[in-house]
Scaffold this motif. Structure first.
Motif, mmCIF file in Angstrom:
data_model
loop_
_atom_site.group_PDB
_atom_site.id
_atom_site.type_symbol
_atom_site.label_atom_id
_atom_site.label_comp_id
_atom_site.label_asym_id
_atom_site.label_seq_id
_atom_site.Cartn_x
_atom_site.Cartn_y
_atom_site.Cartn_z
ATOM 1 N N LYS A 1 -32.367 7.812 -37.213
ATOM 2 C CA LYS A 1 -30.998 7.437 -37.518
ATOM 3 C C LYS A 1 -30.959 6.695 -38.848
ATOM 4 C CE LYS A 1 -29.355 8.611 -33.369
ATOM 5 N NZ LYS A 1 -28.328 9.648 -33.146
ATOM 6 N N GLN A 2 -29.868 6.873 -39.539
ATOM 7 C CA GLN A 2 -29.652 6.151 -40.791
ATOM 8 C C GLN A 2 -28.370 5.356 -40.691
ATOM 9 O OE1 GLN A 2 -30.167 8.321 -44.550
ATOM 10 N NE2 GLN A 2 -28.203 7.498 -45.226
ATOM 11 N N ILE A 3 -28.436 4.073 -41.048
ATOM 12 C CA ILE A 3 -27.258 3.215 -41.060
ATOM 13 C C ILE A 3 -27.031 2.748 -42.490
ATOM 14 C CG2 ILE A 3 -26.158 1.142 -40.141
ATOM 15 C CD1 ILE A 3 -28.090 1.256 -37.807
ATOM 16 N N ASP A 4 -25.852 3.009 -43.017
ATOM 17 C CA ASP A 4 -25.468 2.518 -44.339
ATOM 18 C C ASP A 4 -24.398 1.453 -44.154
ATOM 19 O OD1 ASP A 4 -26.746 4.354 -46.568
ATOM 20 O OD2 ASP A 4 -26.199 5.662 -44.911
ATOM 21 N N ILE A 5 -24.670 0.263 -44.652
ATOM 22 C CA ILE A 5 -23.759 -0.863 -44.509
ATOM 23 C C ILE A 5 -23.210 -1.222 -45.885
ATOM 24 C CG2 ILE A 5 -23.486 -3.234 -43.702
ATOM 25 C CD1 ILE A 5 -25.898 -2.807 -41.908
ATOM 26 N N THR B 1 -20.099 -6.209 -52.561
ATOM 27 C CA THR B 1 -20.365 -5.218 -53.610
ATOM 28 C C THR B 1 -21.711 -4.552 -53.402
ATOM 29 O OG1 THR B 1 -21.357 -6.938 -55.016
ATOM 30 C CG2 THR B 1 -18.993 -6.505 -55.292
ATOM 31 N N GLU B 2 -22.302 -4.701 -52.223
ATOM 32 C CA GLU B 2 -23.651 -4.214 -51.998
ATOM 33 C C GLU B 2 -23.698 -3.139 -50.924
ATOM 34 O OE1 GLU B 2 -25.517 -7.994 -51.171
ATOM 35 O OE2 GLU B 2 -26.302 -8.103 -53.205
ATOM 36 N N HIS B 3 -24.758 -2.342 -50.986
ATOM 37 C CA HIS B 3 -24.962 -1.236 -50.050
ATOM 38 C C HIS B 3 -26.361 -1.372 -49.463
ATOM 39 C CE1 HIS B 3 -25.767 3.391 -49.648
ATOM 40 N NE2 HIS B 3 -25.812 2.771 -48.489
ATOM 41 N N LYS B 4 -26.441 -1.671 -48.175
ATOM 42 C CA LYS B 4 -27.721 -1.800 -47.492
ATOM 43 C C LYS B 4 -27.960 -0.575 -46.624
ATOM 44 C CE LYS B 4 -30.654 -4.977 -44.918
ATOM 45 N NZ LYS B 4 -30.806 -6.345 -44.390
ATOM 46 N N GLN B 5 -29.199 -0.087 -46.634
ATOM 47 C CA GLN B 5 -29.542 1.093 -45.852
ATOM 48 C C GLN B 5 -30.668 0.758 -44.879
ATOM 49 O OE1 GLN B 5 -31.587 4.961 -47.362
ATOM 50 N NE2 GLN B 5 -29.394 5.329 -47.517
ATOM 51 N N ILE B 6 -30.538 1.265 -43.646
ATOM 52 C CA ILE B 6 -31.525 1.029 -42.598
ATOM 53 C C ILE B 6 -31.897 2.372 -41.985
ATOM 54 C CG2 ILE B 6 -32.056 -0.228 -40.472
ATOM 55 C CD1 ILE B 6 -29.497 -1.942 -41.181
ATOM 56 N N LYS C 1 -28.683 1.373 -54.855
ATOM 57 C CA LYS C 1 -27.779 1.357 -55.996
ATOM 58 C C LYS C 1 -27.790 2.727 -56.646
ATOM 59 C CE LYS C 1 -26.729 -1.099 -60.312
ATOM 60 N NZ LYS C 1 -27.173 -2.185 -61.240
ATOM 61 N N ASN C 2 -26.626 3.362 -56.691
ATOM 62 C CA ASN C 2 -26.505 4.712 -57.258
ATOM 63 C C ASN C 2 -27.492 5.681 -56.618
ATOM 64 O OD1 ASN C 2 -24.518 3.773 -59.078
ATOM 65 N ND2 ASN C 2 -26.082 3.183 -60.565
ATOM 66 N N GLY C 3 -27.683 5.549 -55.317
ATOM 67 C CA GLY C 3 -28.561 6.453 -54.587
ATOM 68 C C GLY C 3 -30.035 6.133 -54.675
ATOM 69 N N ASN C 4 -30.408 5.066 -55.372
ATOM 70 C CA ASN C 4 -31.809 4.705 -55.561
ATOM 71 C C ASN C 4 -32.113 3.351 -54.916
ATOM 72 O OD1 ASN C 4 -32.670 6.938 -57.300
ATOM 73 N ND2 ASN C 4 -31.275 6.047 -58.803
#
Length: 288
Positions: A81-85, A89-94, A109-112
């Protein structure tokens, strides 16, 4: 005969429902949820394929899940599973393992990947911390730590930089910092470091894209600069150096620099260079 007004209202409600469904939830052909957007804390109580995700989210007390937060759940390969939070102004991925435990987590950031990423084993224990920075527009593994357990650091990887400095200095006083590389890249061969800063008022860009064009000033390790040994004890002098600069304007400052590690052998020193990048924030205050 159906009343036209009622038929219009029915079509309008159906359209809104479909749009809402398509915008927030994507389904498999069998009807199970594939992806889901969440925008309110209460929605977390609704049914979802993997209930363990709700338990995992409780670990993130620093993330306030409210109407301004968007959570994006997604099934990826190998039953993970992938969780994007998305918050502030931030994007955290789990990324969640098949057993429901976290596999890796960090910021995007920008997919990286950017900043510190944590990697876990199948039992959920921390195994690796990897620090990403953008260098010349591309993600770069700047530092990394390996662990046998969450407490015990393993002597592997390229190590994290240790920087000791004062957070605030007075105007026209020299800002000094001690740079230490406790875990060098070269572990079975003798290596040394030197550090460079920009020489003039034109500094490195945020991603060091002007690294090759900018004029530099160099600071050498304590064994090369013998006079600086008095500033520090308890470190490997080949892997430590002191840097300094004076500032004639007050305010918040960012000192950007590059650490070069190289083999202590003339025949292969040029081809053996490994770089680490750093930025030191501090303040310069006016003299009273």
């Amino acid at each position: 005969m159906i009343n036209r007004d009622k038929l219009y209202i029915f079509i309008l409600i159906l359209t809104l429902f479909c749009n809402c469904r398509n915008r927030n939830i994507e389904y498999y052909k069998n009807g199970n949820i594939k992806e889901k957007f969440l925008t309110k804390k209460g929605i977390l109580k609704e049914n979802f394929d993997n209930k363990k995700i709700q338990i995992i989210l409780k670990q993130f007390a620093d993330i306030e899940i409210d109407s301004s937060t968007i959570l994006y759940f997604k099934d990826i390969r190998n039953q993970k599973k992938q969780i994007d939070i998305y918050y502030k102004t931030e994007h955290k991925q789990i990324i969640i393992q098949e057993n429901g435990l976290i596999e890796r987590e960090g910021f995007i950031k920008n997919g990286n990947p950017i900043f510190k990423w944590k990697f876990y084993g199948q039992t959920g224990k921390l195994e690796l911390i990897r620090d990403f920075v953008f260098i010349k527009g591309k993600p770069f593994i700047n530092q990394e730590k390996y662990y046998d357990s969450e407490e015990e650091l393993t002597y592997r990887g390229n190590g994290f930089i240790e920087i000791k400095h004062k957070d605030t200095i007075k105007l026209n006083n020299e800002f000094k910092a001690v740079i230490n590389l406790p875990i060098p890249f070269y572990k079975k061969k003798k290596s040394k470091i030197f550090v460079c800063l920009s020489k003039n008022t034109i500094d490195f860009n945020d991603d060091f894209s002007n690294e090759d064009e900018i004029e530099k000033v160099y600071f050498y390790n304590f064994n090369t600069e013998q006079n600086n040994k008095k500033w520090i004890t308890g470190v490997n002098f080949n892997h430590s150096a002191v840097i300094g600069r004076k500032y004639n304007q007050s305010g918040k400052k960012l000192m950007k620099g590059i650490i070069y590690e190289y083999l202590d052998s003339s025949k292969d020193s040029l081809n053996s260079i490994r770089k680490k990048y750093f930025t030191i924030p501090f303040y310069v205050t006016k003299n009273e």
